[in-house]
Design a protein around this motif. Structure first.
Motif, PDB file in Angstrom:
ATOM      1  N   GLY A  89      67.951  19.777  53.927  1.00 13.70           N
ATOM      2  CA  GLY A  89      69.010  20.291  53.073  1.00 13.70           C
ATOM      3  C   GLY A  89      70.350  19.679  53.433  1.00 13.70           C
ATOM      4  O   GLY A  89      70.525  19.099  54.505  1.00 13.70           O
ATOM      5  N   ILE A  90      71.293  19.800  52.516  1.00 14.42           N
ATOM      6  CA  ILE A  90      72.649  19.312  52.742  1.00 14.42           C
ATOM      7  C   ILE A  90      73.638  20.414  52.379  1.00 14.42           C
ATOM      8  O   ILE A  90      73.315  21.339  51.637  1.00 14.42           O
ATOM      9  N   GLY A  91      74.840  20.317  52.899  1.00 17.18           N
ATOM     10  CA  GLY A  91      75.880  21.285  52.609  1.00 17.18           C
ATOM     11  C   GLY A  91      76.906  20.714  51.642  1.00 17.18           C
ATOM     12  O   GLY A  91      76.902  19.522  51.328  1.00 17.18           O
ATOM     13  N   ALA A  92      77.777  21.578  51.154  1.00 15.76           N
ATOM     14  CA  ALA A  92      78.860  21.147  50.260  1.00 15.76           C
ATOM     15  C   ALA A  92      79.955  22.203  50.271  1.00 15.76           C
ATOM     16  O   ALA A  92      79.687  23.380  50.489  1.00 15.76           O
ATOM     17  N   GLY A  93      81.176  21.770  50.034  1.00 13.51           N
ATOM     18  CA  GLY A  93      82.297  22.688  50.005  1.00 13.51           C
ATOM     19  C   GLY A  93      83.043  22.609  48.682  1.00 13.51           C
ATOM     20  O   GLY A  93      82.879  21.655  47.920  1.00 13.51           O
ATOM     21  N   GLY A  94      83.850  23.631  48.431  1.00 18.49           N
ATOM     22  CA  GLY A  94      84.658  23.641  47.222  1.00 18.49           C
ATOM     23  C   GLY A  94      84.397  24.856  46.359  1.00 18.49           C
ATOM     24  O   GLY A  94      83.264  25.335  46.274  1.00 18.49           O
ATOM     25  N   ALA A  95      85.440  25.360  45.740  1.00 16.05           N
ATOM     26  CA  ALA A  95      85.310  26.493  44.830  1.00 16.05           C
ATOM     27  C   ALA A  95      84.571  26.076  43.566  1.00 16.05           C
ATOM     28  O   ALA A  95      84.690  24.933  43.099  1.00 16.05           O
ATOM     29  N   THR A 140      73.599  32.746  53.186  1.00 20.64           N
ATOM     30  CA  THR A 140      74.518  32.471  52.073  1.00 20.64           C
ATOM     31  C   THR A 140      73.803  32.574  50.728  1.00 20.64           C
ATOM     32  O   THR A 140      74.457  32.590  49.688  1.00 20.64           O
ATOM     33  N   GLY A 141      72.474  32.649  50.759  1.00 19.66           N
ATOM     34  CA  GLY A 141      71.724  32.914  49.550  1.00 19.66           C
ATOM     35  C   GLY A 141      71.561  34.395  49.291  1.00 19.66           C
ATOM     36  O   GLY A 141      71.052  34.806  48.242  1.00 19.66           O
ATOM     37  N   LEU A 142      71.983  35.227  50.241  1.00 18.34           N
ATOM     38  CA  LEU A 142      71.909  36.679  50.128  1.00 18.34           C
ATOM     39  C   LEU A 142      73.289  37.317  50.005  1.00 18.34           C
ATOM     40  O   LEU A 142      73.469  38.306  49.300  1.00 18.34           O
ATOM     41  N   LYS A 143      74.246  36.756  50.724  1.00 15.35           N
ATOM     42  CA  LYS A 143      75.607  37.296  50.771  1.00 15.35           C
ATOM     43  C   LYS A 143      76.573  36.273  50.190  1.00 15.35           C
ATOM     44  O   LYS A 143      76.592  35.122  50.641  1.00 15.35           O
ATOM     45  N   VAL A 145      79.399  33.890  49.761  1.00 13.17           N
ATOM     46  CA  VAL A 145      80.388  33.279  50.651  1.00 13.17           C
ATOM     47  C   VAL A 145      81.191  32.282  49.821  1.00 13.17           C
ATOM     48  O   VAL A 145      80.617  31.337  49.265  1.00 13.17           O
ATOM     49  N   PRO A 146      82.496  32.476  49.689  1.00 13.08           N
ATOM     50  CA  PRO A 146      83.287  31.572  48.844  1.00 13.08           C
ATOM     51  C   PRO A 146      83.373  30.171  49.422  1.00 13.08           C
ATOM     52  O   PRO A 146      83.318  29.977  50.638  1.00 13.08           O
ATOM     53  N   GLY A 147      83.464  29.216  48.528  1.00  9.77           N
ATOM     54  CA  GLY A 147      83.709  27.839  48.942  1.00  9.77           C
ATOM     55  C   GLY A 147      82.478  26.998  49.157  1.00  9.77           C
ATOM     56  O   GLY A 147      82.597  25.802  49.415  1.00  9.77           O
ATOM     57  N   ILE A 148      81.282  27.599  49.080  1.00 12.70           N
ATOM     58  CA  ILE A 148      80.045  26.818  49.277  1.00 12.70           C
ATOM     59  C   ILE A 148      79.026  27.162  48.184  1.00 12.70           C
ATOM     60  O   ILE A 148      77.833  27.269  48.441  1.00 12.70           O
ATOM     61  N   GLY A 149      79.539  27.305  46.959  1.00  9.28           N
ATOM     62  CA  GLY A 149      78.712  27.753  45.857  1.00  9.28           C
ATOM     63  C   GLY A 149      77.380  27.045  45.676  1.00  9.28           C
ATOM     64  O   GLY A 149      76.333  27.704  45.634  1.00  9.28           O
ATOM     65  N   PRO A 150      77.347  25.721  45.567  1.00  6.76           N
ATOM     66  CA  PRO A 150      76.066  25.045  45.346  1.00  6.76           C
ATOM     67  C   PRO A 150      75.065  25.300  46.468  1.00  6.76           C
ATOM     68  O   PRO A 150      73.878  25.512  46.202  1.00  6.76           O
TER      69      PRO A 150
END
Length: 254
Positions: A89-95, A140-143, A145-150
């Protein structure tokens, strides 16, 4: 890793994202516990080469989990597979309101499409003999968390995918579970510019400690701790557990 348990003796396992972090810890734990053959995937060939895996036969799979041709080429080789850890998996940031579709799709392609391709291929390889798989989700798939939507959306999706797969696989004696880790000290944080700036200013340990203030346990887990829980779900000790999303987060979602 010194481990007297041999509960994976003679078995085969597929691990994606195996060059570092949770994937690498799982590969090392499987080898220590007797796995005979490990199919290890990552885009980082050097990272796979650097793993110490004892006597286990290692089949490196270099490429993106989102590439359907990679899985088509592997299907025959994976026949008779015992276990799978769907981890890449990979991460990403941004509203969300500021993200463009390309950034959204880049995460979904790896985290969701890649997990689907991995899991569906692994289940076909287990068909007729049974097996078990664990999909790596996230708190983050349960709770929210702003800024990491995807990232959060993709992890919510793979958790539900695991539950559907568990129902579909039950008749074939294929168990599928998911784990939703909270904060874990892995390289995925290094993709965050804010994290890198904090590490430069304060060091990695202090940065992680500050991030863990929202977790009741006051710390982030190690990859080895996550591997222990994942291998429990994968093992015969969890023979009656399927379709479960296990939260391991130090109390973060409380």
């Amino acid at each position: 890793m010194d481990d007297t348990r041999r509960d994976f003796e003679g078995r085969s396992a597929l691990v994606t994202g195996a060059a570092s972090g949770i994937g690498a810890a799982c590969a090392q734990a499987l080898a220590a516990r007797g796995a005979a053959k490990l199919f290890l995937n990552d885009i980082d060939a050097g990272g796979l080469d650097g793993l110490a895996l004892g006597r286990s036969e290692v089949v490196p799979i270099i490429g993106s989990v989102a590439d359907p041709l990679l899985w088509a080429d592997l299907e025959e080789d994976l026949a008779g597979l015992d276990h799978a850890i769907v981890n890449a998996g990979i991460g990403a940031g941004g509203a969300l309101m500021e993200l463009d579709l390309a950034a959204w799709r880049r995460v979904m392609e790896v985290n969701l499409d890649g997990s689907f391709l991995t899991l569906s291929t692994a289940m076909r390889a287990m068909r007729g003999k049974g097996g078990s798989a664990v999909v790596i989700s996230s708190t983050t798939g349960l709770k929210p968390v702003p800024g990491i939507g995807p990232y959060g959306v993709s992890k919510a999706a793979v958790a539900h995918m695991a539950r559907i797969a568990a129902v579909e696989g039950a008749a074939q004696n294929i168990r599928v579970n998911a784990i939703a880790p909270g904060g874990v000290d892995t390289a995925i944080w290094d993709s965050s510019e804010d994290f890198k700036r904090s590490v430069e200013a304060h060091g990695r340990e202090a940065t992680l400690k500050a991030m863990a203030k929202t977790t009741p346990s006051g710390r982030f887990a190690s990859s080895a701790e996550m591997a222990e829980t994942i291998l429990f779900l994968l093992s015969d000790a969890a023979a009656n557990v399927t379709g479960h999303v296990m939260v391991s987060d130090g109390g973060y979602t409380l």
